[in-house]
Motif scaffolding. Structure first.
Motif, PDB file in Angstrom:
ATOM      1  N   PRO A  88     -25.845   4.361 -24.117  1.00 46.15           N
ATOM      2  CA  PRO A  88     -26.825   4.633 -22.734  1.00 46.15           C
ATOM      3  C   PRO A  88     -25.938   3.279 -21.414  1.00 46.15           C
ATOM      4  O   PRO A  88     -26.127   3.832 -20.267  1.00 46.15           O
ATOM      5  N   ILE A  89     -25.420   2.260 -22.551  1.00 43.81           N
ATOM      6  CA  ILE A  89     -25.935   1.048 -21.228  1.00 43.81           C
ATOM      7  C   ILE A  89     -23.779   1.768 -21.010  1.00 43.81           C
ATOM      8  O   ILE A  89     -23.581   1.588 -20.080  1.00 43.81           O
ATOM      9  N   ASN A 110     -35.274  -4.583 -32.385  1.00 44.47           N
ATOM     10  CA  ASN A 110     -36.111  -5.469 -31.965  1.00 44.47           C
ATOM     11  C   ASN A 110     -35.613  -4.392 -30.482  1.00 44.47           C
ATOM     12  O   ASN A 110     -34.029  -4.036 -30.769  1.00 44.47           O
ATOM     13  N   GLY A 111     -36.103  -4.120 -29.364  1.00 42.49           N
ATOM     14  CA  GLY A 111     -35.995  -3.517 -28.126  1.00 42.49           C
ATOM     15  C   GLY A 111     -36.331  -3.523 -27.213  1.00 42.49           C
ATOM     16  O   GLY A 111     -37.704  -3.494 -28.250  1.00 42.49           O
ATOM     17  N   ASN A 135     -26.815  -8.399 -30.699  1.00 39.74           N
ATOM     18  CA  ASN A 135     -25.980  -6.807 -30.244  1.00 39.74           C
ATOM     19  C   ASN A 135     -26.974  -6.854 -28.999  1.00 39.74           C
ATOM     20  O   ASN A 135     -25.719  -6.314 -28.423  1.00 39.74           O
ATOM     21  N   ILE A 154     -29.212 -12.152 -21.594  1.00 37.26           N
ATOM     22  CA  ILE A 154     -29.500 -11.431 -22.993  1.00 37.26           C
ATOM     23  C   ILE A 154     -27.882 -11.208 -23.536  1.00 37.26           C
ATOM     24  O   ILE A 154     -28.055 -11.311 -24.706  1.00 37.26           O
ATOM     25  N   MET A 167     -35.377 -10.622 -24.935  1.00 41.16           N
ATOM     26  CA  MET A 167     -34.317 -11.516 -24.889  1.00 41.16           C
ATOM     27  C   MET A 167     -33.908 -12.113 -24.193  1.00 41.16           C
ATOM     28  O   MET A 167     -33.336 -12.832 -24.126  1.00 41.16           O
ATOM     29  N   ALA A 226     -39.203  -8.378 -29.166  1.00 38.64           N
ATOM     30  CA  ALA A 226     -38.971  -9.818 -28.032  1.00 38.64           C
ATOM     31  C   ALA A 226     -38.178  -9.390 -27.181  1.00 38.64           C
ATOM     32  O   ALA A 226     -37.339  -8.781 -27.183  1.00 38.64           O
ATOM     33  N   THR A 269     -33.066  -0.542 -30.100  1.00 36.86           N
ATOM     34  CA  THR A 269     -33.910   0.626 -30.000  1.00 36.86           C
ATOM     35  C   THR A 269     -33.107   1.664 -29.393  1.00 36.86           C
ATOM     36  O   THR A 269     -33.299   3.247 -29.439  1.00 36.86           O
ATOM     37  N   SER A 270     -31.719   1.338 -29.878  1.00 39.16           N
ATOM     38  CA  SER A 270     -30.490   2.362 -29.096  1.00 39.16           C
ATOM     39  C   SER A 270     -29.588   1.757 -29.336  1.00 39.16           C
ATOM     40  O   SER A 270     -29.499   1.253 -30.166  1.00 39.16           O
ATOM     41  N   GLY A 271     -28.572   3.359 -29.023  1.00 47.66           N
ATOM     42  CA  GLY A 271     -27.154   2.973 -29.486  1.00 47.66           C
ATOM     43  C   GLY A 271     -26.522   2.440 -30.565  1.00 47.66           C
ATOM     44  O   GLY A 271     -26.983   2.421 -31.779  1.00 47.66           O
ATOM     45  N   ILE A 272     -25.620   0.914 -30.493  1.00 44.54           N
ATOM     46  CA  ILE A 272     -24.815   0.616 -31.405  1.00 44.54           C
ATOM     47  C   ILE A 272     -25.960  -0.395 -32.105  1.00 44.54           C
ATOM     48  O   ILE A 272     -25.721  -0.139 -33.111  1.00 44.54           O
ATOM     49  N   ILE A 322     -27.271  -5.647 -21.583  1.00 42.09           N
ATOM     50  CA  ILE A 322     -26.563  -5.101 -20.416  1.00 42.09           C
ATOM     51  C   ILE A 322     -25.610  -5.655 -19.696  1.00 42.09           C
ATOM     52  O   ILE A 322     -24.598  -6.082 -20.141  1.00 42.09           O
ATOM     53  N   TYR A 374     -20.197 -10.034 -16.792  1.00 36.16           N
ATOM     54  CA  TYR A 374     -20.608  -9.214 -18.500  1.00 36.16           C
ATOM     55  C   TYR A 374     -19.504  -9.577 -19.076  1.00 36.16           C
ATOM     56  O   TYR A 374     -19.455 -10.953 -20.655  1.00 36.16           O
ATOM     57  N   MET A 380     -22.743  -8.487 -30.917  1.00 35.95           N
ATOM     58  CA  MET A 380     -21.433  -7.730 -30.504  1.00 35.95           C
ATOM     59  C   MET A 380     -20.807  -8.349 -28.888  1.00 35.95           C
ATOM     60  O   MET A 380     -21.444  -8.465 -28.424  1.00 35.95           O
ATOM     61  N   PHE A 422     -15.016   1.175 -25.636  1.00 31.79           N
ATOM     62  CA  PHE A 422     -15.671   2.405 -24.841  1.00 31.79           C
ATOM     63  C   PHE A 422     -16.548   3.102 -26.152  1.00 31.79           C
ATOM     64  O   PHE A 422     -16.009   3.742 -27.049  1.00 31.79           O
TER      65      PHE A 422
HETATM   66  P1  NAD Z   1     -27.751   0.222 -25.306  1.00 34.62           P
HETATM   67  O1  NAD Z   1     -27.830   0.468 -24.030  1.00 34.62           O
HETATM   68  O2  NAD Z   1     -27.611   1.638 -25.708  1.00 34.62           O
HETATM   69  O3  NAD Z   1     -28.149  -0.837 -26.089  1.00 34.62           O
HETATM   70  C1  NAD Z   1     -28.524  -2.402 -25.367  1.00 34.62           C
HETATM   71  C2  NAD Z   1     -30.298  -2.529 -26.422  1.00 34.62           C
HETATM   72  O4  NAD Z   1     -29.970  -3.264 -25.826  1.00 34.62           O
HETATM   73  C3  NAD Z   1     -31.476  -1.879 -26.069  1.00 34.62           C
HETATM   74  O5  NAD Z   1     -32.081  -1.313 -27.525  1.00 34.62           O
HETATM   75  C4  NAD Z   1     -32.294  -2.405 -25.359  1.00 34.62           C
HETATM   76  O6  NAD Z   1     -33.395  -2.255 -25.507  1.00 34.62           O
HETATM   77  C5  NAD Z   1     -31.577  -3.490 -25.843  1.00 34.62           C
HETATM   78  N1  NAD Z   1     -32.045  -4.933 -24.822  1.00 34.62           N
HETATM   79  C6  NAD Z   1     -31.268  -4.502 -23.577  1.00 34.62           C
HETATM   80  N2  NAD Z   1     -31.586  -6.192 -22.571  1.00 34.62           N
HETATM   81  C7  NAD Z   1     -33.074  -6.181 -23.901  1.00 34.62           C
HETATM   82  C8  NAD Z   1     -34.217  -7.387 -23.245  1.00 34.62           C
HETATM   83  N3  NAD Z   1     -34.210  -8.381 -22.792  1.00 34.62           N
HETATM   84  N4  NAD Z   1     -34.897  -7.711 -24.611  1.00 34.62           N
HETATM   85  C9  NAD Z   1     -34.397  -7.013 -25.464  1.00 34.62           C
HETATM   86  N5  NAD Z   1     -33.538  -6.325 -26.019  1.00 34.62           N
HETATM   87  C10 NAD Z   1     -32.679  -5.790 -24.867  1.00 34.62           C
HETATM   88  O7  NAD Z   1     -25.921  -0.283 -25.607  1.00 34.62           O
HETATM   89  P2  NAD Z   1     -25.037  -0.292 -26.584  1.00 34.62           P
HETATM   90  O8  NAD Z   1     -23.663   0.413 -25.922  1.00 34.62           O
HETATM   91  O9  NAD Z   1     -25.452   0.123 -27.867  1.00 34.62           O
HETATM   92  O10 NAD Z   1     -24.825  -1.879 -26.620  1.00 34.62           O
HETATM   93  C11 NAD Z   1     -25.250  -2.914 -27.749  1.00 34.62           C
HETATM   94  C12 NAD Z   1     -23.798  -3.602 -28.045  1.00 34.62           C
HETATM   95  O11 NAD Z   1     -23.084  -3.277 -27.608  1.00 34.62           O
HETATM   96  C13 NAD Z   1     -23.692  -4.982 -26.687  1.00 34.62           C
HETATM   97  O12 NAD Z   1     -24.454  -6.074 -26.290  1.00 34.62           O
HETATM   98  C14 NAD Z   1     -23.309  -4.157 -25.246  1.00 34.62           C
HETATM   99  O13 NAD Z   1     -23.043  -4.960 -24.356  1.00 34.62           O
HETATM  100  C15 NAD Z   1     -22.407  -4.017 -26.104  1.00 34.62           C
HETATM  101  N6  NAD Z   1     -20.494  -3.209 -26.013  1.00 34.62           N
HETATM  102  C16 NAD Z   1     -21.107  -2.129 -26.178  1.00 34.62           C
HETATM  103  C17 NAD Z   1     -20.296  -1.208 -25.681  1.00 34.62           C
HETATM  104  C18 NAD Z   1     -20.332   0.238 -25.210  1.00 34.62           C
HETATM  105  O14 NAD Z   1     -19.315   0.839 -24.992  1.00 34.62           O
HETATM  106  N7  NAD Z   1     -21.217   1.306 -25.628  1.00 34.62           N
HETATM  107  C19 NAD Z   1     -18.679  -1.834 -25.999  1.00 34.62           C
HETATM  108  C20 NAD Z   1     -18.373  -2.974 -26.183  1.00 34.62           C
HETATM  109  C21 NAD Z   1     -19.503  -3.358 -26.077  1.00 34.62           C
END
Ligand code: NAD
Length: 272
Positions: free
Chosen positions: A203-204, A46-47, A102, A125, A76, A74, A25-28, A105, A167, A152, A199
């Motif tokens: 939002p994370i 999902n998200g 993917n 998660i 997670m 769902a 629902t957001s980000g990657i 948190i 983490y 991921m 990085f």
């Molecule tokens: P994000 O916060 O934008 O996205 C996280 C997603 O996970 C969102 O859709 C959120 O709703 C979902 N989520 C969180 N808790 C949940 C739950 N209980 N049930 C279902 N969905 C849930 O962050 P992102 O940066 O897009 O992160 C995505 C993945 O990439 C993560 O696993 C993160 O660890 C990994 N990652 C991110 C970065 C970065 O710099 N942003 C770097 C390395 C790895």
């Protein structure tokens, strides 16, 4: 003489395939869902998030790409809901080619003060959800005769940073899980790989900037410059397009021999 296997499709042709992506629902995750949909694949999002906002995202992606875009809510942290999400994707889309684990948190705190509930939630998660979803997806992929599982992970699956014990533990764990699944399914035309981003400004990370500033008693600007991008030699964030690039390779036919591997997309962070 060529080693091209008849029927191979080029990278980026996902017509007729079906994917489920946790935390999209957001980000990657959302960027990868967009990558699937714009290349002709159906996708289950999902998200967490505001239901109206999620529905707007789902409808916009479906309308702009012409593929089927569905949503499953769902949580997670709940194994039975994860099972239900995978079953829903396979049933509604008629097949399951791609699973992306993917959702993730973060919580930033010294280990001696790390809250138990945050530890449990991050492990659930960021690690255990991949086990539930993968276990549920395998029979559908075996029935199809092919499958692609992409986890991921993170640069933090390969190296550590202080204040991120849960983490880092979960991300190291997902790399071990990736290798094991890859070995078990190697002869089933199902691959399992991990992507390890540096990085990415999602939002994370934005929340981490605040948390790091608090934990280290620094300003947001100093955290951005010296903590976040301090470890990234390129001194810029990785983009979601750059992650979509490696993802599309991994899920393609040409990625069939990439298996059990971890792909660092981190601007050179883990080369140090
Ligand atoms: P994000 O916060 O934008 O996205 C996280 C997603 O996970 C969102 O859709 C959120 O709703 C979902 N989520 C969180 N808790 C949940 C739950 N209980 N049930 C279902 N969905 C849930 O962050 P992102 O940066 O897009 O992160 C995505 C993945 O990439 C993560 O696993 C993160 O660890 C990994 N990652 C991110 C970065 C970065 O710099 N942003 C770097 C390395 C790895």
């Amino acid at each position: 003489m060529t080693d091209a296997t008849p029927g191979f499709r080029d990278i980026g042709d996902l017509k007729g395939q079906a994917a489920v992506i946790s935390g999209s629902t957001s980000g990657i995750g959302l960027a990868l869902a967009r990558a699937v949909a714009t290349r002709g694949g159906d996708v289950v999002l999902n998200g967490l998030g505001d239901p109206a906002e999620i529905e707007r995202t789902r409808a916009e992606l479906a309308a702009s790409t012409g593929v089927r875009v569905l949503y499953h809510p769902a949580d997670m942290t709940q194994g039975d809901q994860i099972d239900d999400m995978v079953a829903y994707a396979a049933c509604e889309l008629g097949r399951l080619d791609i699973l992306v684990n993917n959702a993730g948190i973060q919580h930033v705190e010294a280990v001696e003060n790390f809250p138990t509930d945050q530890w449990e939630k991050i492990i659930a998660i960021n690690l255990s959800s991949a086990f539930y979803a993968t276990r549920a997806a395998i029979p559908h992929m075996k029935a199809l005769g092919r499958g692609r599982i992409v986890n991921m992970a993170s640069a933090h699956g390969l190296v550590a940073s202080p204040f991120k014990s849960a983490y880092v533990a979960a991300k190291h764990g997902i790399i071990g899980f990736t290798k094991t699944v890859a070995l078990e399914l190697a002869q089933d035309n199902i691959t399992c790989n991990a992507i390890c981003p540096g990085f990415v400004h999602t939002p994370i990370v934005d929340k981490q900037i605040d948390d790091q500033a608090r934990t280290r008693n620094m300003s947001r600007e100093d955290v951005m410059k010296n903590v976040i991008l301090g470890s990234q030699p390129t001194k810029r964030f990785v983009t979601t397009d750059e992650l979509a690039g490696i993802f599309l390779y991994l899920v393609s036919d040409l990625g069939a021999s990439a298996n059990g591997a971890s792909f660092s997309i981190d601007g050179g962070w883990t080369a140090q």
